[in-house]
Design a protein around this motif. Structure first.
Motif: not given
Length: 97
Positions: A1-3, A5-6, A50, A52-54, A56-57, A69
């Motif tokens: 997930m974070t990877s 987004l990164t 992205l 949801q990932e944004c 959540q981050g 997000g």
């Protein structure tokens, strides 16, 4: 997930231009003081891959403000709408009698 987004948030990545928050013309909307600008930024997020990932981050980082997000953040939490600056009127409907 974070990877994932990164990867997209790396400015050298050519796929970053696909994200609405990386559009230099719209970048100021995501951190504006004007509620209308924030609503426009939220609408730009609607089709982001992205989303949801944004969000959540931003929750994990407790982002102090801005649109992340597709949600408006204030003091690390999601708020439904941002009120405009200034005091509300004492008599909002002066024509009603």
């Amino acid at each position: 997930m974070t990877s994932l987004l990164t990867t997209f948030l790396n400015p050298a990545d050519t796929a970053a231009h696909l994200l609405p928050c990386h559009d230099t013309a719209a970048a100021d909307l995501f951190f504006s003081e004007r509620p209308a600008d924030l609503e426009q930024a939220k609408s730009l997020c609607a089709d982001c891959p992205l989303l949801q990932e944004c969000r959540q981050g931003a929750l994990e980082r407790e982002e102090p403000w801005g649109v992340w997000g597709g949600s408006i953040f204030d003091s690390g939490r999601i708020i439904a709408v941002k009120r405009g600056r200034g005091r509300p009127r004492k008599n909002p409907d002066q024509n009603a009698a």
